[in-house]
Scaffold this motif. Structure first.
Motif, PDB file in Angstrom:
ATOM      1  N   HIS A 105      13.218  15.536  -1.492  1.00 28.62           N
ATOM      2  CA  HIS A 105      14.583  16.035  -1.406  1.00 28.62           C
ATOM      3  C   HIS A 105      14.709  17.225  -0.449  1.00 28.62           C
ATOM      4  N   GLU A 106      13.628  17.527   0.243  1.00 27.80           N
ATOM      5  CA  GLU A 106      13.626  18.654   1.173  1.00 27.80           C
ATOM      6  C   GLU A 106      13.827  18.156   2.597  1.00 27.80           C
ATOM      7  N   SER A 107      13.977  19.118   3.515  1.00 22.62           N
ATOM      8  CA  SER A 107      14.275  18.762   4.908  1.00 22.62           C
ATOM      9  C   SER A 107      13.036  18.658   5.780  1.00 22.62           C
ATOM     10  N   SER A 157      14.388   9.669   3.163  1.00 20.92           N
ATOM     11  CA  SER A 157      15.811   9.353   3.320  1.00 20.92           C
ATOM     12  C   SER A 157      16.022   8.228   4.326  1.00 20.92           C
ATOM     13  N   GLY A 178      10.593  14.443   3.497  1.00 22.65           N
ATOM     14  CA  GLY A 178      11.946  14.274   2.974  1.00 22.65           C
ATOM     15  C   GLY A 178      12.821  13.447   3.896  1.00 22.65           C
ATOM     16  N   ILE A 179      12.721  13.719   5.197  1.00 23.53           N
ATOM     17  CA  ILE A 179      13.497  12.947   6.177  1.00 23.53           C
ATOM     18  C   ILE A 179      13.014  11.502   6.211  1.00 23.53           C
ATOM     19  N   SER A 235      19.648  20.575   8.790  1.00 24.03           N
ATOM     20  CA  SER A 235      19.021  21.747   8.190  1.00 24.03           C
ATOM     21  C   SER A 235      17.824  22.226   8.986  1.00 24.03           C
ATOM     22  N   ARG A 236      17.248  21.321   9.787  1.00 27.55           N
ATOM     23  CA  ARG A 236      16.072  21.676  10.583  1.00 27.55           C
ATOM     24  C   ARG A 236      16.447  22.350  11.892  1.00 27.55           C
ATOM     25  N   ARG A 261      22.950  12.411   3.117  1.00 29.43           N
ATOM     26  CA  ARG A 261      21.727  13.130   2.774  1.00 29.43           C
ATOM     27  C   ARG A 261      20.787  13.224   3.976  1.00 29.43           C
ATOM     28  N   LEU A 262      20.624  12.119   4.674  1.00 28.01           N
ATOM     29  CA  LEU A 262      19.734  12.106   5.831  1.00 28.01           C
ATOM     30  C   LEU A 262      20.227  13.051   6.920  1.00 28.01           C
ATOM     31  N   SER A 307      22.224  15.608   6.628  1.00 31.42           N
ATOM     32  CA  SER A 307      22.149  17.010   6.192  1.00 31.42           C
ATOM     33  C   SER A 307      20.730  17.548   6.319  1.00 31.42           C
ATOM     34  N   LYS A 308      19.742  16.713   6.029  1.00 32.01           N
ATOM     35  CA  LYS A 308      18.352  17.147   6.197  1.00 32.01           C
ATOM     36  C   LYS A 308      18.020  17.381   7.664  1.00 32.01           C
TER      37      LYS A 308
END
Length: 254
Positions: free
Chosen positions: A184-186, A194, A190-191, A252-253, A245-246, A248-249
């Motif tokens: 669930h992290e970026s 997703s 996590g990527i 976020s990077r 979700r994808l 947003s991750k």
């Protein structure tokens, strides 16, 4: 012979489990054009309520408004209840499918507004990608580039079930304050997770196309047009949320 990863679309939808025959019908038969038209109606209803809840979800300061939780959780829980009713009472789908679209729109509008407040433009990107994937896979399916063979169906169903178990475990552990690490992290894992889920959600569209086409060929009852449209909507909602979700991750990077 028919298999779909979408829980709303399964073999028992068109066949009577006792006799193995097509579900009896009193009126007309299911058609492809009818299912497409009803899918369009459900999409329109979803957009209408989503636009309303979008405007209500955020305050002037860009933060969630007091009624945000009502639209998001009310829409999510109401949509789940209506989805379950539709799955178990298929003959009610001409009523429950539009209600599902309306209620689910409240949830999608609220959660989309929050995502967009955090990552400007992310919602438009997710919407464009969702419909881009839909039409690309529809073209690939109709042209024969992708065939819903039995092994293909088994693979997608197994992957979908695995994802469902991971999400259920994540929710259950969350009640005890435990988070499944990394997915669930970026970060790259996590990527990657997703991206994998987006691919599986997309491939479920192929199974849905095949299932609807099979229902038309077998002369399923007319109300199954609404049910087929509902099943397709379930997959599209899932795909859209996973794309959010994808994206947003990825953002976020930056």
């Amino acid at each position: 012979m028919m298999r779909s990863g979408n829980p709303a679309l399964k073999e028992s939808t068109f066949l009577d489990l006792g006799s193995g025959t097509v579900v009896s019908r009193d009126g007309g038969a299911m058609t492809l054009n009818g299912t497409i038209n009803k899918t369009g109606i459900l999409l329109l209803l979803t957009v209408l309520t989503a636009a309303f809840s979008w405007n209500q979800a955020l305050g002037p300061d860009g933060l969630p408004a007091p009624g945000f939780a009502v639209y998001m959780w009310g829409g999510a829980i109401g949509g789940l209840v209506l989805a379950l009713i539709t799955v178990f009472k298929k003959t009610w789908s001409p009523v429950t499918a539009p209600l599902y679209a309306l209620v689910e729109g409240f949830f999608l509008g609220a959660i989309s507004a929050v995502y967009n407040a955090q990552f400007g433009g992310i919602v438009m990107q997710a919407v464009m990608l969702t419909f881009g994937i839909l039409f690309a896979l529809l073209f690939a399916y109709r042209s024969g580039l992708i065939k819903a063979t039995e092994n293909f169906k088994l693979g997608v169903v197994a992957a979908t079930g695995g994802i469902a178990l991971v999400y259920l475990a994540s929710i259950a552990l969350g009640f005890f304050g435990i988070k499944i690490p990394l997915i669930h992290e970026s970060g790259l894992i996590g990527i990657g997770f997703s991206l994998f889920v987006v691919v599986i959600a997309s491939l479920n569209l192929v199974l849905d196309f095949d299932f609807i086409e099979t229902g038309v060929e077998q002369g399923a009852p007319k109300y199954m047009e609404w049910y087929g449209a509902f099943g397709l909507m379930v997959t599209l909602v899932w795909l859209y949320l996973e794309l959010l979700r994808l994206l947003s991750k990825l953002q976020s990077r930056d």
